[in-house]
Design a protein around this motif. Structure first.
Motif, PDB file in Angstrom:
ATOM      1  N   GLY A   1       0.945  -1.159   0.005  1.00 18.04           N
ATOM      2  CA  GLY A   1      -0.049  -0.072  -0.156  1.00 18.04           C
ATOM      3  C   GLY A   1       0.851   1.269   0.168  1.00 18.04           C
ATOM      4  N   GLN A   2       2.066   1.286  -0.365  1.00 22.20           N
ATOM      5  CA  GLN A   2       3.039   2.270  -0.254  1.00 22.20           C
ATOM      6  C   GLN A   2       2.559   3.196  -1.571  1.00 22.20           C
ATOM      7  N   ILE A   3       2.156   2.429  -2.697  1.00 24.28           N
ATOM      8  CA  ILE A   3       1.979   3.278  -3.899  1.00 24.28           C
ATOM      9  C   ILE A   3       0.644   2.890  -4.413  1.00 24.28           C
ATOM     10  N   ASP A   4      -0.148   3.567  -5.365  1.00 24.57           N
ATOM     11  CA  ASP A   4      -1.231   3.074  -5.892  1.00 24.57           C
ATOM     12  C   ASP A   4      -1.348   2.128  -7.097  1.00 24.57           C
ATOM     13  N   GLY A   5      -0.226   2.599  -7.617  1.00 27.40           N
ATOM     14  CA  GLY A   5      -0.037   2.013  -8.956  1.00 27.40           C
ATOM     15  C   GLY A   5       1.473   2.116  -9.477  1.00 27.40           C
TER      16      GLY A   5
END
Length: 318
Positions: A185-189
């Motif tokens: 969950g550190q990035i969305d994509g």
């Protein structure tokens, strides 16, 4: 030219000549960095050539720092040289444009195409938890682009083209960290370019639910890249096809290569597609329609094979 010896496999198959009359022929195949999928493709092609000619053709795969280097080396290479590059770079080299400005050489005019290989395919991978299903939905999200690669440059370009410049947070991390960062969950994509199915996209889809974003037809046109469709079911949870863009890539040589050599290499490549598809899924996207992604002349030996099988060709190939 010693290269006429490469025809030995075909001749022996027909029972025309005694084995002692012919010698093993060696080809140098210049691909990409050893860690890349394109280097792996080169290794797979080498195995296919060896198997398909009963060992009469031996391909040595050389590491490369990139497509520009591959093109530049035709100035000093002989008739045993095969290299990979996007077809567009051949036109730039022959015209002395862009990265070839001031570096023109008559050898560039002698470059000829053999066959297409898997394209560099853009993937815009978003976590299902982000709720993003199209480009507009990326606004306010954190995206990992990586740095220095074609995918990173192309991804940045698309953000600007589609009204997202300054509206997304660009993660400061390498693309190699994308899958774990997405899962945590550190990035969305993340954005990646590779021959589909791309290993990092397979890994991401297997570890957490993702959406691989499709482009609209207008977005494909705006990108000025080649439209490509990733079939449904390519990645876990992907129930419909994905429309995206790609950068075609092909194998080239020069007129220094003997016609019989180019014929046998091209013929063996297509006849061993079953073996190649068994070695890696990315070969499943290769077909004769991709010949139209090649905008330069074909080697006469390759043309002979394509005409024999009735493949559709363009005027540019002649």
């Amino acid at each position: 030219m010693k290269f006429t010896k490469i025809f030995a496999a075909a001749a022996l198959t027909a029972g025309l000549l005694a084995p002692a009359a012919w010698a093993e022929t060696r080809i140098t195949y210049k691909s990409a960095k050893t860690a890349s999928s394109y280097y792996q493709m080169g290794v797979q092609i080498a195995e296919a050539m060896k198997t398909g000619t009963n060992g009469d053709v031996i391909v040595t795969v050389e590491e490369s720092q990139g497509s520009v280097q591959n093109v530049m080396e035709v100035r000093a290479r002989g008739g045993d040289y095969v290299f990979t590059t996007p077809p567009a770079l051949i036109g730039l080299a022959q015209g002395g444009k862009a990265m070839f400005e001031g570096k023109s050489d008559p050898a560039f005019d002698e470059i000829r195409a053999l066959f297409p290989i898997p394209s560099l395919t853009m993937h815009f991978v978003m976590s299902e938890a982000s709720g993003v299903t199209d480009f507009a939905g990326m606004e306010g999200k954190t995206i990992l682009l990586g740095s220095g690669s074609f995918g990173a440059r192309e991804g940045e370009k698309y953000l600007g083209l589609f009204g997202l410049e300054g509206k997304v947070t660009i993660a400061d991390s390498e693309l190699s960290n994308a899958v774990s960062a997405l899962k945590n969950g550190q990035i969305d994509g993340f954005v990646t370019a590779g021959s589909y199915p791309a290993p990092n996209v397979i890994e991401a889809a297997a570890s957490t639910p993702v959406n691989v974003i499709s482009l609209s037809e207008d977005q494909v046109v705006a990108s000025k890249r080649t439209r490509l469709v990733i079939p449904a079911g390519t990645y876990a949870g992907q129930e419909s096809e994905i429309v995206t863009t790609s950068l075609p890539v092909a194998a080239f040589t020069t007129t220094k290569m003997d016609d019989d050599a180019a014929y046998l290499l091209t013929k063996t490549y297509w006849e061993r597609q079953g073996l190649l598809k068994g070695s890696a899924a990315w070969w499943g996207g290769v077909n004769l329609q991709m010949l139209f992604n090649i905008t330069t002349k074909m080697h006469p030996g390759a043309l002979k094979y394509y005409k024999e099988i009735g493949a559709r060709l363009s005027d540019n190939h002649m």
